[in-house]
Write a protein that holds these residues in place. Sequence first.
Motif, short mmCIF file in Angstrom:
data_model
loop_
_atom_site.label_atom_id
_atom_site.label_comp_id
_atom_site.label_asym_id
_atom_site.label_seq_id
_atom_site.Cartn_x
_atom_site.Cartn_y
_atom_site.Cartn_z
N SER A 111 0.85 -1.18 0.00
CA SER A 111 0.00 0.00 0.00
C SER A 111 0.89 1.24 0.00
CB SER A 111 -0.92 -0.02 1.23
OG SER A 111 -0.14 0.01 2.41
N GLU A 112 0.29 2.42 0.04
CA GLU A 112 1.06 3.67 -0.01
C GLU A 112 2.05 3.80 1.14
OE1 GLU A 112 -1.65 6.91 -0.33
OE2 GLU A 112 -2.47 6.21 -2.24
N ASP A 113 1.70 3.27 2.31
CA ASP A 113 2.62 3.37 3.46
C ASP A 113 3.61 2.21 3.53
OD1 ASP A 113 0.93 1.36 4.23
OD2 ASP A 113 0.37 2.25 6.15
N GLY A 114 3.60 1.33 2.52
CA GLY A 114 4.57 0.24 2.45
C GLY A 114 4.13 -1.06 3.07
N THR A 115 2.95 -1.10 3.70
CA THR A 115 2.48 -2.35 4.30
C THR A 115 1.87 -3.24 3.20
OG1 THR A 115 0.35 -1.36 4.83
CG2 THR A 115 2.02 -1.33 6.55
N PRO A 116 2.16 -4.54 3.25
CA PRO A 116 1.61 -5.42 2.23
C PRO A 116 0.11 -5.62 2.40
CG PRO A 116 2.95 -6.65 3.81
CD PRO A 116 3.04 -5.21 4.19
N LYS A 117 -0.57 -5.78 1.27
CA LYS A 117 -2.02 -6.02 1.31
C LYS A 117 -2.40 -6.96 0.19
CE LYS A 117 -3.24 -2.03 -1.46
NZ LYS A 117 -4.08 -0.86 -1.60
N TYR A 118 -3.52 -7.63 0.37
CA TYR A 118 -4.05 -8.56 -0.62
C TYR A 118 -4.98 -7.79 -1.55
CZ TYR A 118 -6.81 -12.38 -2.59
OH TYR A 118 -7.43 -13.25 -3.44
N ILE A 119 -4.79 -7.97 -2.86
CA ILE A 119 -5.66 -7.35 -3.85
C ILE A 119 -6.27 -8.46 -4.69
CG2 ILE A 119 -5.76 -5.82 -5.85
CD1 ILE A 119 -3.36 -4.34 -4.63
N SER A 120 -7.58 -8.58 -4.63
CA SER A 120 -8.28 -9.61 -5.38
C SER A 120 -8.28 -9.27 -6.87
CB SER A 120 -9.72 -9.72 -4.88
OG SER A 120 -10.44 -10.61 -5.71
N LEU A 121 -8.02 -10.26 -7.70
CA LEU A 121 -8.11 -10.08 -9.15
C LEU A 121 -9.48 -10.48 -9.67
CD1 LEU A 121 -4.62 -11.38 -10.29
CD2 LEU A 121 -5.38 -9.03 -10.00
N LYS A 122 -10.27 -11.10 -8.81
CA LYS A 122 -11.61 -11.50 -9.23
C LYS A 122 -12.47 -10.26 -9.49
CE LYS A 122 -15.31 -14.65 -8.09
NZ LYS A 122 -15.78 -15.66 -7.16
N LYS A 123 -12.23 -9.20 -8.74
CA LYS A 123 -12.98 -7.97 -8.93
C LYS A 123 -12.69 -7.34 -10.29
CE LYS A 123 -12.88 -7.05 -4.03
NZ LYS A 123 -12.25 -6.28 -2.97
N ASP A 124 -11.47 -7.63 -10.81
CA ASP A 124 -11.08 -7.11 -12.13
C ASP A 124 -11.62 -7.98 -13.26
OD1 ASP A 124 -9.66 -5.19 -10.77
OD2 ASP A 124 -7.76 -6.24 -10.94
N ASN A 125 -12.44 -8.95 -12.92
CA ASN A 125 -13.02 -9.89 -13.89
C ASN A 125 -11.98 -10.76 -14.59
OD1 ASN A 125 -15.65 -9.03 -13.41
ND2 ASN A 125 -15.43 -7.34 -14.86
N SER A 126 -10.77 -10.81 -14.06
CA SER A 126 -9.75 -11.64 -14.71
C SER A 126 -9.92 -13.10 -14.37
CB SER A 126 -8.35 -11.15 -14.36
OG SER A 126 -8.23 -10.99 -12.98
N VAL A 127 -10.60 -13.40 -13.28
CA VAL A 127 -10.84 -14.80 -12.94
C VAL A 127 -12.27 -14.98 -12.44
CG1 VAL A 127 -8.48 -15.51 -12.47
CG2 VAL A 127 -9.79 -14.41 -10.67
N GLU A 128 -13.20 -14.29 -13.05
CA GLU A 128 -14.58 -14.38 -12.57
C GLU A 128 -15.19 -15.76 -12.79
OE1 GLU A 128 -17.64 -12.78 -15.78
OE2 GLU A 128 -16.13 -11.29 -15.30
N ALA A 129 -14.52 -16.59 -13.60
CA ALA A 129 -15.06 -17.92 -13.89
C ALA A 129 -14.89 -18.90 -12.73
CB ALA A 129 -14.39 -18.49 -15.14
N ILE A 130 -14.07 -18.56 -11.74
CA ILE A 130 -13.91 -19.46 -10.60
C ILE A 130 -15.22 -19.45 -9.82
CG2 ILE A 130 -12.67 -19.93 -8.45
CD1 ILE A 130 -10.22 -18.68 -9.68
#
Length: 161
Positions: A111-130
């Motif tokens: 993130s902006e302050d350097g802490t790691p975070k999880y970002i879902s790719l399903k929201k980007d429709n790249s794996v919506e088929a799962i």
Amino acid sequence: MIRLLTLIFVNLLFLINTNFAARAQIINYPFYEIDNFETTDYRGNPQNWGITQGSDGRIYFANQAGVLIYDGKLWQSIFTDGDAPARSIHINENGKILVGTIADFGTISSSEDGTPKYISLKKDNSVEAIENGQIVYEIANLGDKIIIRTKKGLYELDNNE
């Protein structure tokens, strides 16, 4: 006479055994220091499903409680969307940490302050088929593609996404 033959036989066995023992090589293996961590050390679940090392040198664990990161001194926990357990973890050719959960797939980024975070790719429709409830068991590179394996099938992503 029998006593003398028995004594000679025992001595021959002893000499043969001593000869083989003298020829045996002693192999010394190096002993590496191994650290064992309790769940209280990393504040996660005792069940780990996968492990990978990032290009930053940190170790990433797919844990039943999310993603655990160890930098050699400190542990960090990252929760996935819906606090789903991380079931697979992989680093791709571009150095991105990819995480598979239940019916979701995403990356670990800072993130902006350097802490790691999880970002879902399903929201980007790249794996919506799962489908809902499907567990992402494995993530792998295959040429310029990323392959995601669930119980019901394989899903393909472009490695540059």
